[in-house]
Design a protein around this motif. Structure first.
Motif, PDB file in Angstrom:
ATOM      1  N   MET A   1       0.837  -1.197   0.000  1.00  0.00           N
ATOM      2  CA  MET A   1       0.000   0.000   0.000  1.00  0.00           C
ATOM      3  C   MET A   1       0.879   1.256   0.000  1.00  0.00           C
ATOM      4  O   MET A   1       1.745   1.412   0.858  1.00  0.00           O
ATOM      5  CB  MET A   1      -0.903   0.012   1.233  1.00  0.00           C
ATOM      6  N   THR A   3       1.009   5.129   0.645  1.00  0.00           N
ATOM      7  CA  THR A   3       0.271   6.159   1.376  1.00  0.00           C
ATOM      8  C   THR A   3       1.014   7.477   1.240  1.00  0.00           C
ATOM      9  O   THR A   3       2.209   7.564   1.560  1.00  0.00           O
ATOM     10  CB  THR A   3       0.132   5.800   2.865  1.00  0.00           C
ATOM     11  N   SER A  20      -4.213   7.041  -0.757  1.00  0.00           N
ATOM     12  CA  SER A  20      -3.566   5.734  -0.664  1.00  0.00           C
ATOM     13  C   SER A  20      -3.852   4.948  -1.936  1.00  0.00           C
ATOM     14  O   SER A  20      -4.918   5.089  -2.539  1.00  0.00           O
ATOM     15  CB  SER A  20      -4.078   4.951   0.549  1.00  0.00           C
ATOM     16  N   ALA A  22      -3.519   0.902  -3.390  1.00  0.00           N
ATOM     17  CA  ALA A  22      -3.205  -0.503  -3.149  1.00  0.00           C
ATOM     18  C   ALA A  22      -2.636  -1.106  -4.430  1.00  0.00           C
ATOM     19  O   ALA A  22      -2.067  -0.405  -5.259  1.00  0.00           O
ATOM     20  CB  ALA A  22      -4.452  -1.239  -2.672  1.00  0.00           C
ATOM     21  N   GLN A  23      -2.805  -2.421  -4.627  1.00  0.00           N
ATOM     22  CA  GLN A  23      -2.276  -3.083  -5.823  1.00  0.00           C
ATOM     23  C   GLN A  23      -3.229  -2.816  -6.986  1.00  0.00           C
ATOM     24  O   GLN A  23      -3.879  -3.732  -7.490  1.00  0.00           O
ATOM     25  CB  GLN A  23      -2.137  -4.590  -5.589  1.00  0.00           C
ATOM     26  N   GLU A  24      -3.311  -1.587  -7.423  1.00  0.00           N
ATOM     27  CA  GLU A  24      -4.290  -1.155  -8.402  1.00  0.00           C
ATOM     28  C   GLU A  24      -3.688  -0.084  -9.292  1.00  0.00           C
ATOM     29  O   GLU A  24      -2.558   0.368  -9.064  1.00  0.00           O
ATOM     30  CB  GLU A  24      -5.537  -0.615  -7.689  1.00  0.00           C
ATOM     31  N   PRO A 179       1.282  -1.475  -7.370  1.00  0.00           N
ATOM     32  CA  PRO A 179       0.595  -0.210  -7.616  1.00  0.00           C
ATOM     33  C   PRO A 179       1.142   0.490  -8.858  1.00  0.00           C
ATOM     34  O   PRO A 179       2.357   0.593  -9.034  1.00  0.00           O
ATOM     35  CB  PRO A 179       0.883   0.608  -6.354  1.00  0.00           C
TER      36      PRO A 179
END
Length: 216
Positions: A1, A3, A20, A22-24, A179
């Motif tokens: 993550m 941030t 933040s 995430a794995q996106e 990410p």
């Protein structure tokens, strides 16, 4: 993550953002001059905020009052808008720049995935825009980064090549599962690529939302 919570005084406004990822794929979307590139540069360590914190997992890249983590220790892939390829190096030499030993198998697979095996011995001036973009993308991923930053990497491409490269980004993200933080001011591109869109104006996030439709 990832941030991010930072403040940075710029000539026309104060950049003040908190978000933040995430794995996106998160897209920083907004007009030119709104602070998007400064956010990427701050994460990469090319610019230091005035205050706040940047953290990836348990690793702190920046924290007010402490020495920032050096750029080379952050394990970040960065795809610049102009690709920043070295003109005196072949495509393969550009890709291998910054790599460590023992990554040849992964590199070969990545080159095959992106489909640039036939241009490896060419120099940047011999490559098309799409080929340069793919070489720069492979170079950014070849170091096995923990996060990939992309600063309008498709803006100079023609429409067909741009769509092809968008599809490649989606496929590579599914493979790498890290990410991706991408800057664009193209709404269609943002809606196609993003899991989440961060709308930025005058240094502040005005809205965070999922795109109306996802092309996947």
């Amino acid at each position: 993550m990832l941030t991010v919570s930072i403040q940075k005084r710029l000539p026309d406004f104060v950049l003040d953002v908190t978000f933040s990822v995430a794995q996106e794929i998160a897209v920083l979307f907004g007009p030119s001059g709104s602070g998007k590139t400064t956010i990427l540069s701050s994460i990469a360590g090319l610019v230091h905020p005035d205050a706040g914190q940047i953290r990836l997992g348990e690793r702190i890249f920046f924290e007010q009052g402490k020495k920032p983590m050096p750029v080379q220790m952050r394990k970040i892939g960065y795809l610049f808008q102009d690709y920043a390829l070295f003109p005196h190096m072949t495509a393969l030499q550009n890709i291998r720049y910054g790599m460590t030993q023992g990554q040849e198998e992964e590199l070969s697979e990545l080159i095959d995935t992106v489909g640039i095996g036939h241009v490896l011995e060419k120099y940047p001036h011999q490559l098309s825009g799409g080929q340069k973009q793919r070489v720069a993308l492979v170079r950014a991923l070849a170091t096995k980064p923990d996060i990939l930053l992309l600063d309008e990497p498709l803006s100079a491409l023609d429409a067909d090549t741009r769509r092809q490269c968008q599809d490649e980004l989606l496929r590579l993200h599914a493979m790498w599962n890290i990410p991706f933080l991408l800057v664009t001011h193209d709404r269609d591109e943002a809606e196609k690529l993003a899991d989440v869109i961060l709308l930025i104006e005058h240094g502040k996030i005005q809205k965070s939302h999922e795109p109306a439709s996802l092309s996947r």
